[in-house]
Scaffold this motif. Structure first.
Motif, PDB file in Angstrom:
ATOM      1  N   PHE A 152     -24.075 -88.691 -42.931  1.00 32.26           N
ATOM      2  CA  PHE A 152     -22.804 -88.118 -42.491  1.00 32.26           C
ATOM      3  C   PHE A 152     -23.063 -87.247 -41.270  1.00 32.26           C
ATOM      4  N   PHE A 153     -22.225 -87.347 -40.277  1.00 37.42           N
ATOM      5  CA  PHE A 153     -22.299 -86.445 -39.124  1.00 37.42           C
ATOM      6  C   PHE A 153     -20.912 -86.381 -38.511  1.00 37.42           C
ATOM      7  N   GLY A 154     -20.720 -85.486 -37.587  1.00 42.07           N
ATOM      8  CA  GLY A 154     -19.396 -85.328 -36.999  1.00 42.07           C
ATOM      9  C   GLY A 154     -19.339 -85.797 -35.565  1.00 42.07           C
ATOM     10  N   ASP A 155     -18.145 -85.723 -34.988  1.00 44.99           N
ATOM     11  CA  ASP A 155     -18.000 -86.104 -33.592  1.00 44.99           C
ATOM     12  C   ASP A 155     -18.774 -85.147 -32.689  1.00 44.99           C
ATOM     13  N   GLY A 156     -18.940 -83.915 -33.143  1.00 47.05           N
ATOM     14  CA  GLY A 156     -19.766 -82.982 -32.358  1.00 47.05           C
ATOM     15  C   GLY A 156     -21.199 -83.476 -32.264  1.00 47.05           C
ATOM     16  N   ALA A 157     -21.742 -83.930 -33.380  1.00 49.32           N
ATOM     17  CA  ALA A 157     -23.138 -84.397 -33.410  1.00 49.32           C
ATOM     18  C   ALA A 157     -23.338 -85.655 -32.575  1.00 49.32           C
ATOM     19  N   ALA A 158     -22.259 -86.426 -32.393  1.00 49.28           N
ATOM     20  CA  ALA A 158     -22.383 -87.665 -31.626  1.00 49.28           C
ATOM     21  C   ALA A 158     -22.690 -87.390 -30.152  1.00 49.28           C
ATOM     22  N   ILE A 178     -26.599 -96.268 -42.867  1.00 47.36           N
ATOM     23  CA  ILE A 178     -25.148 -96.259 -42.630  1.00 47.36           C
ATOM     24  C   ILE A 178     -24.801 -94.945 -41.936  1.00 47.36           C
ATOM     25  N   PHE A 179     -24.364 -95.043 -40.716  1.00 45.28           N
ATOM     26  CA  PHE A 179     -24.004 -93.860 -39.940  1.00 45.28           C
ATOM     27  C   PHE A 179     -22.500 -93.628 -40.110  1.00 45.28           C
ATOM     28  N   VAL A 180     -22.167 -92.519 -40.723  1.00 46.35           N
ATOM     29  CA  VAL A 180     -20.755 -92.232 -41.001  1.00 46.35           C
ATOM     30  C   VAL A 180     -20.302 -91.049 -40.152  1.00 46.35           C
ATOM     31  N   CYS A 181     -19.514 -91.347 -39.136  1.00 44.23           N
ATOM     32  CA  CYS A 181     -19.012 -90.293 -38.262  1.00 44.23           C
ATOM     33  C   CYS A 181     -17.677 -89.793 -38.804  1.00 44.23           C
ATOM     34  N   GLU A 182     -17.653 -88.553 -39.251  1.00 42.22           N
ATOM     35  CA  GLU A 182     -16.392 -87.934 -39.664  1.00 42.22           C
ATOM     36  C   GLU A 182     -15.795 -87.312 -38.411  1.00 42.22           C
ATOM     37  N   ASN A 183     -14.912 -88.038 -37.802  1.00 42.02           N
ATOM     38  CA  ASN A 183     -14.360 -87.606 -36.518  1.00 42.02           C
ATOM     39  C   ASN A 183     -13.126 -86.739 -36.760  1.00 42.02           C
ATOM     40  N   ASN A 184     -13.354 -85.416 -36.771  1.00 40.33           N
ATOM     41  CA  ASN A 184     -12.211 -84.519 -36.999  1.00 40.33           C
ATOM     42  C   ASN A 184     -11.692 -83.934 -35.696  1.00 40.33           C
ATOM     43  N   GLY A 185     -12.191 -84.435 -34.584  1.00 37.12           N
ATOM     44  CA  GLY A 185     -11.654 -84.034 -33.282  1.00 37.12           C
ATOM     45  C   GLY A 185     -12.106 -82.670 -32.800  1.00 37.12           C
ATOM     46  N   LEU A 186     -12.966 -82.033 -33.593  1.00 33.13           N
ATOM     47  CA  LEU A 186     -13.367 -80.675 -33.238  1.00 33.13           C
ATOM     48  C   LEU A 186     -14.886 -80.545 -33.253  1.00 33.13           C
ATOM     49  N   SER A 187     -15.426 -79.925 -32.212  1.00 29.73           N
ATOM     50  CA  SER A 187     -16.855 -79.631 -32.145  1.00 29.73           C
ATOM     51  C   SER A 187     -17.007 -78.118 -32.241  1.00 29.73           C
ATOM     52  N   GLU A 188     -17.205 -77.646 -33.463  1.00 29.38           N
ATOM     53  CA  GLU A 188     -17.188 -76.204 -33.724  1.00 29.38           C
ATOM     54  C   GLU A 188     -15.857 -75.632 -33.229  1.00 29.38           C
ATOM     55  N   PHE A 189     -15.878 -74.830 -32.151  1.00 24.71           N
ATOM     56  CA  PHE A 189     -14.638 -74.186 -31.691  1.00 24.71           C
ATOM     57  C   PHE A 189     -14.086 -74.852 -30.429  1.00 24.71           C
ATOM     58  N   ILE A 242     -19.724 -96.416 -39.308  1.00 19.09           N
ATOM     59  CA  ILE A 242     -18.343 -96.238 -39.780  1.00 19.09           C
ATOM     60  C   ILE A 242     -17.802 -94.962 -39.149  1.00 19.09           C
ATOM     61  N   GLU A 243     -16.646 -95.068 -38.534  1.00 24.56           N
ATOM     62  CA  GLU A 243     -16.034 -93.861 -37.979  1.00 24.56           C
ATOM     63  C   GLU A 243     -14.724 -93.606 -38.695  1.00 24.56           C
ATOM     64  N   ALA A 244     -14.608 -92.435 -39.287  1.00 28.86           N
ATOM     65  CA  ALA A 244     -13.419 -92.080 -40.061  1.00 28.86           C
ATOM     66  C   ALA A 244     -12.685 -90.954 -39.346  1.00 28.86           C
ATOM     67  N   SER A 245     -11.483 -91.247 -38.894  1.00 26.89           N
ATOM     68  CA  SER A 245     -10.689 -90.215 -38.209  1.00 26.89           C
ATOM     69  C   SER A 245     -10.046 -89.316 -39.247  1.00 26.89           C
ATOM     70  N   THR A 246     -10.284 -88.036 -39.107  1.00 31.27           N
ATOM     71  CA  THR A 246      -9.764 -87.103 -40.097  1.00 31.27           C
ATOM     72  C   THR A 246      -9.449 -85.773 -39.411  1.00 31.27           C
ATOM     73  N   TYR A 247      -9.250 -84.756 -40.189  1.00 32.96           N
ATOM     74  CA  TYR A 247      -8.906 -83.465 -39.600  1.00 32.96           C
ATOM     75  C   TYR A 247      -9.418 -82.350 -40.508  1.00 32.96           C
ATOM     76  N   ARG A 248      -9.957 -81.322 -39.872  1.00 28.23           N
ATOM     77  CA  ARG A 248     -10.426 -80.173 -40.637  1.00 28.23           C
ATOM     78  C   ARG A 248      -9.322 -79.121 -40.646  1.00 28.23           C
ATOM     79  N   ILE A 249      -8.884 -78.765 -41.868  1.00 31.35           N
ATOM     80  CA  ILE A 249      -7.794 -77.796 -42.004  1.00 31.35           C
ATOM     81  C   ILE A 249      -8.298 -76.373 -41.761  1.00 31.35           C
ATOM     82  N   GLN A 250      -9.416 -76.048 -42.343  1.00 32.58           N
ATOM     83  CA  GLN A 250      -9.949 -74.690 -42.194  1.00 32.58           C
ATOM     84  C   GLN A 250     -10.604 -74.532 -40.814  1.00 32.58           C
TER      85      GLN A 250
END
Lengths: 339, 327
Positions: A152-158, A178-189, A242-250
């Motif tokens: 698991f990694f994020g769009d920031g890590a990409a 299996i590289f799973v990109c949780e793409n929440n559109g945010l790289s930290e701040f 696998i790239e999963a578009s999502t969103y971090r609420i917090q």
């Protein structure tokens, strides 16, 4: 963990699998909501990065894994830990810094790991899990037993260079990764689109592996993508992305308002839109199962209450735990062993 | 005993240990052809599953070593030059050194990283660092700098069998140097210094690659009537403080010779240990012969001017062996 059947054949096995995914999503949501409350009202020893709103990616992927498949996680790793079968009591005790924690209080929130469940661990370095998962995939390939290694990694890590390195190695060596990109559109701040060129999925395509871009708040879509990728690993056919578009609420971490000094990187309206039932991954799955007659309001209320009870028990377990051993760090690092 | 070159001894150790444990794997840059000769023949003998040429990607090589070790393998990773440690440093400093602690001891990481270090051959600044101090500072990683073929073989075999991550640093200037290596199974414990020469007047503490300059200095000192003892610090982490202090207590005078840049070097750390634990035995200030905080220039004469040599050591030793300077 049994592999659930994804087709809607309405069998008992299928229904159990659906409810099992919902149960894990609820546990993650309530565990992290509770952590947010504790962080705000009482305080925890260190920072916590919460994945509220992203539960479907963790649960969808892990629903297709066996206990002995490997998994590396991110700094936002509580969901991955719980989805892969980690124990909520041991995780809370770790976050509380207790001896009864899964890492005996030596790692904390950012390093929850349980090797008996294939959980190599969360990681405080953005992109830190990529090469470790690739190494675990190499081990799995050498073992030759069909094990997969999920990263698991994020769009920031990409945007870290090691992302490209690992896609390259995994592809050229045909590793069961299996590289799973949780793409929440945010790289930290920072909003990722302001610092990212092109599409992340094109980066994976360039390395000659199957790419699947899915709705990251649709747990079934993720599970289906995961199943395809896992089967490729089982058959020694190589890596998948696998790239999963999502969103971090917090926030990036709790209490980020204090750190940012009034600055913002997104609007409240945006966050509120993602909280609504038509986007929230748990509400969507709940409604879906309700329509299919698998989970009515009463059952959902019961499952919610069960999750809350499990979380309260975990808080009590953590609070009652003994403090961490003050000599353990030296022992684990081998300090004082020299002549 | 048979006479072998330093690189040949390393090569033998790799062959023997990969033969011994089928879960030992080796990967890294150019390991198939073996630029330095140390990994030669391994691919042919053990096959492309266990011996792999990687792309040039130190961050991933070091990270994969962690992942494969965590998943049950005994990993040997080759980074070519020790300067390339810097490009792989996240996985070394943040993952390899810390994972055992962070997981509460759930796993061991049996990793041995090979890299060639040191200057003196006009390889210029980015291929000449003696950067063992950055590794010494990490904690959780053993740092080995053997100076003889026998130690190279025996320490590498021990390191590969160890469940702690270690860096096995091959001194570039010693690769072709020959020496007697015991036949058969030869293991050297880590964390033990060796007394390479007995003497009464001054202790010369040599770190890894500096052994030849130190031995030459001892000869010159002997001609001038100064009887030097040489301690070969072949393991920096763990460090054999006992052997060092014992010699210092005997001679009362010490020069530490280290190819690292002076600031926070192995030499400065050893000097601190002597100040802490050997102060009562000192009859003169502790001297360090190191690289004076410069990177290595390319031109042979410019590099030679910076590189520690026997004359520098003789000068340092002589300066503290005059009775009037002993305060």
């Amino acid at each position: 963990m049994a592999t659930p059947i994804l087709t809607q054949d309405q069998s008992v096995t299928w229904q159990t699998a659906q409810l099992s995914m919902l149960e894990r999503m609820l546990l993650i949501r309530h565990a992290e909501s509770r952590l947010a409350r504790v962080a705000k009202e009482v305080g925890l020893p260190g920072g916590v990065h919460l994945s509220i709103g992203q539960e479907a990616t963790a649960v969808g992927i892990c629903s297709q894994l066996e206990e002995d498949d490997w998994m590396t996680s991110t700094h936002r790793g509580h969901g991955h830990f719980l989805a892969k079968g980690g124990d909520v009591n041991a995780m809370f005790a770790e976050i509380w810094g207790k001896s009864s924690g899964i890492c005996k209080g030596m790692g904390g929130s950012m390093h929850v790991a349980d090797f008996s469940k294939g959980i190599i661990g969360a990681n405080g370095i953005v992109g830190g899990g990529l090469a470790i998962a690739t190494g675990a995939a190499l081990a799995a390939q050498l073992d030759g037993n069909g094990r997969a290694a999920v990263c698991f990694f994020g769009d920031g890590a990409a945007n870290q260079g090691v992302f490209m390195e690992c896609l390259n190695v995994a592809s050229i060596w045909n590793l069961p990764a299996i590289f799973v990109c949780e793409n929440n559109g945010l790289s930290e701040f920072t909003v990722s689109s302001t610092v990212t060129a092109g599409k992340l999925s094109d980066r994976a395509r360039a390395f000659d592996m199957p790419v699947s871009v899915v709705d990251g708040n649709d747990v079934r879509a993720i599970a289906q993508a995961a199943r395809n990728a896992v089967e490729r690993c089982r058959r020694s056919e190589g890596p998948s992305y696998i790239e999963a578009s999502t969103y971090r609420i917090q926030g990036h971490l709790e209490a980020e308002d204090m750190i940012l000094g009034g600055g913002t990187y997104r609007t409240n309206d945006e966050v509120e839109r993602w909280r609504k039932d038509d986007r929230d991954p748990i509400a969507r799955f709940r409604d879906c199962l309700n329509n299919e007659g698998v989970c009515d309001h009463t059952l959902f209320a019961t499952m919610t209450a069960d999750a809350e009870a499990a979380v309260e028990a975990a808080v009590a377990f953590a609070e009652q735990g003994d403090p961490a051993d003050t000599k353990l760090a030296y022992a684990l690092m081998g300090v004082g062993e020299e002549a | 005993m048979s006479r072998k070159r330093y690189t040949q001894a390393i090569n033998e150790a790799l062959h023997e240990e990969m033969e011994r444990d089928p879960k030992t794997i080796l990967f890294g840059e150019d390991v198939a052809l073996a630029v330095f000769g140390d990994t030669r023949g391994l691919l042919d003998k053990f096959g492309p599953k266990r011996v792999r040429n990687t792309p040039i990607c130190e961050a991933t090589i070091a990270g994969m070593a962690v992942g494969a070790a965590a998943a049950g393998y005994r990993v040997i990773a080759h980074l070519l030059f020790s300067n390339f440690i810097y490009t792989g440093f996240d996985a070394i400093a943040n993952q390899m050194a810390k994972l055992r602690l962070m997981t509460g001891g759930q796993i061991d990481l049996p990793i041995t990283v090979l890299a060639v270090y040191g200057g003196g051959a006009s390889q210029a600044a980015q291929h000449s660092d003696a950067n063992h101090p950055v590794l010494m500072n990490l904690g959780g990683i053993d740092v080995l700098v053997p100076a003889t073929p026998a130690d190279a073989k025996g320490m590498l075999k021990t390191a590969i069998r160890s469940n702690r991550p270690s860096f096995f640093l091959e001194a570039s200037g010693l690769g072709a140097v020959g020496g007697e290596v015991p036949d058969g199974e030869h293991l050297v414990p880590l964390g033990k210094a060796s007394v390479a020469r007995d003497g009464m007047d001054v202790t010369l503490i040599s770190v890894g690659s500096m052994i030849r300059a130190t031995q030459n200095a001892a000869k010159k000192l002997a001609e001038a009537g100064v009887d030097a003892e040489i301690i070969d610090v072949r393991s920096l982490v763990p460090l054999d403080e006992r052997t060092i202090i014992k010699s210092v207590m005997k001679t009362g005078r010490t020069v530490i010779i280290d190819e690292a840049r002076d600031m926070c070097s192995a030499a400065s750390h050893i000097a601190a240990v002597i100040a802490d634990k050997g102060f009562a035995g000192l009859r003169a200030p502790v001297r360090r012969v190191t690289v004076n905080n410069s990177s290595m220039p390319y031109a042979p004469n410019a590099e030679a001017a910076i590189f520690p040599n026997a004359d520098d050591i003789v000068r340092a030793a002589t300066s503290i062996c005059q009775p009037e300077t002993a305060a």
